[in-house]
Design a protein around this motif. Structure first.
Motif, PDB file in Angstrom:
ATOM      1  N   ASP A   1      -5.252  12.201  -0.229  1.00  0.00           N
ATOM      2  CA  ASP A   1      -3.928  12.757   0.028  1.00  0.00           C
ATOM      3  C   ASP A   1      -2.961  11.576   0.118  1.00  0.00           C
ATOM      4  N   TRP A   2      -2.273  11.293  -0.973  1.00  0.00           N
ATOM      5  CA  TRP A   2      -1.471  10.080  -1.070  1.00  0.00           C
ATOM      6  C   TRP A   2      -0.275  10.086  -0.136  1.00  0.00           C
ATOM      7  N   ARG A   3       0.237  11.253   0.209  1.00  0.00           N
ATOM      8  CA  ARG A   3       1.349  11.299   1.164  1.00  0.00           C
ATOM      9  C   ARG A   3       0.901  10.809   2.535  1.00  0.00           C
ATOM     10  N   SER A   4      -0.306  11.183   2.929  1.00  0.00           N
ATOM     11  CA  SER A   4      -0.827  10.707   4.217  1.00  0.00           C
ATOM     12  C   SER A   4      -1.070   9.206   4.186  1.00  0.00           C
ATOM     13  N   VAL A   5      -1.594   8.707   3.077  1.00  0.00           N
ATOM     14  CA  VAL A   5      -1.814   7.273   2.941  1.00  0.00           C
ATOM     15  C   VAL A   5      -0.483   6.539   3.040  1.00  0.00           C
ATOM     16  N   GLN A   6       0.523   7.052   2.369  1.00  0.00           N
ATOM     17  CA  GLN A   6       1.846   6.430   2.406  1.00  0.00           C
ATOM     18  C   GLN A   6       2.423   6.472   3.820  1.00  0.00           C
ATOM     19  N   PHE A   7       2.298   7.590   4.487  1.00  0.00           N
ATOM     20  CA  PHE A   7       2.831   7.724   5.840  1.00  0.00           C
ATOM     21  C   PHE A   7       2.172   6.730   6.786  1.00  0.00           C
TER      22      PHE A   7
ATOM     23  N   VAL B   1       0.839  -1.209   0.000  1.00  0.00           N
ATOM     24  CA  VAL B   1       0.000   0.000   0.000  1.00  0.00           C
ATOM     25  C   VAL B   1       0.870   1.254   0.000  1.00  0.00           C
ATOM     26  N   ALA B   2       1.941   1.258   0.800  1.00  0.00           N
ATOM     27  CA  ALA B   2       2.836   2.415   0.841  1.00  0.00           C
ATOM     28  C   ALA B   2       3.511   2.636  -0.506  1.00  0.00           C
ATOM     29  N   SER B   3       3.914   1.559  -1.160  1.00  0.00           N
ATOM     30  CA  SER B   3       4.545   1.684  -2.479  1.00  0.00           C
ATOM     31  C   SER B   3       3.573   2.237  -3.512  1.00  0.00           C
ATOM     32  N   LEU B   4       2.363   1.709  -3.526  1.00  0.00           N
ATOM     33  CA  LEU B   4       1.356   2.192  -4.475  1.00  0.00           C
ATOM     34  C   LEU B   4       0.977   3.643  -4.191  1.00  0.00           C
TER      35      LEU B   4
ATOM     36  N   VAL C   1       3.753   3.581   8.874  1.00  0.00           N
ATOM     37  CA  VAL C   1       3.606   3.450  10.329  1.00  0.00           C
ATOM     38  C   VAL C   1       3.002   2.088  10.666  1.00  0.00           C
ATOM     39  N   ALA C   2       2.003   1.672   9.902  1.00  0.00           N
ATOM     40  CA  ALA C   2       1.391   0.360  10.129  1.00  0.00           C
ATOM     41  C   ALA C   2       2.405  -0.760   9.902  1.00  0.00           C
ATOM     42  N   ALA C   3       3.270  -0.618   8.909  1.00  0.00           N
ATOM     43  CA  ALA C   3       4.296  -1.632   8.660  1.00  0.00           C
ATOM     44  C   ALA C   3       5.279  -1.709   9.825  1.00  0.00           C
ATOM     45  N   VAL C   4       5.656  -0.577  10.379  1.00  0.00           N
ATOM     46  CA  VAL C   4       6.577  -0.560  11.523  1.00  0.00           C
ATOM     47  C   VAL C   4       5.916  -1.209  12.745  1.00  0.00           C
ATOM     48  N   VAL C   5       4.655  -0.897  12.983  1.00  0.00           N
ATOM     49  CA  VAL C   5       3.943  -1.490  14.114  1.00  0.00           C
ATOM     50  C   VAL C   5       3.804  -2.997  13.917  1.00  0.00           C
ATOM     51  N   ALA C   6       3.446  -3.420  12.713  1.00  0.00           N
ATOM     52  CA  ALA C   6       3.306  -4.858  12.445  1.00  0.00           C
ATOM     53  C   ALA C   6       4.651  -5.567  12.565  1.00  0.00           C
ATOM     54  N   PHE C   7       5.725  -4.913  12.151  1.00  0.00           N
ATOM     55  CA  PHE C   7       7.057  -5.492  12.306  1.00  0.00           C
ATOM     56  C   PHE C   7       7.395  -5.661  13.781  1.00  0.00           C
ATOM     57  N   SER C   8       7.069  -4.661  14.584  1.00  0.00           N
ATOM     58  CA  SER C   8       7.317  -4.763  16.020  1.00  0.00           C
ATOM     59  C   SER C   8       6.518  -5.901  16.646  1.00  0.00           C
TER      60      SER C   8
END
Length: 65
Positions: free
Chosen positions: A43-49, A19-22, A53-60
């Motif tokens: 606002d695609w920058r907000s979607v990417q951000f 999702v962040a890449s797209l 953040v979700a990827a970092v949380v899921a990684f944790s």
């Protein structure tokens, strides 16, 4: 198939990164558009951000399981 919590977290990481890449591609295309009066649906920058953040949380979560 029974999914473990770690597998679900890893799938969430993959989905969030996709999702962040797209969203990054969509933001890049929006910034390079010819018609500057055309606005974006999102606002695609907000979607990417928030996807990053979700990827970092899921990684944790995946690391701690």
């Amino acid at each position: 198939m029974d999914w473990s919590g770690k597998q679900i977290a890893e799938a969430a990481i993959a989905l969030a990164l996709v999702v962040a890449s797209l969203a990054g591609v969509a933001d890049w295309r929006h910034r390079k558009r010819d018609d500057l009066d055309r606005v974006a649906l999102l606002d695609w920058r907000s979607v990417q951000f928030f996807a990053l953040v979700a990827a970092v949380v899921a990684f944790s979560v995946a690391v701690n399981l």
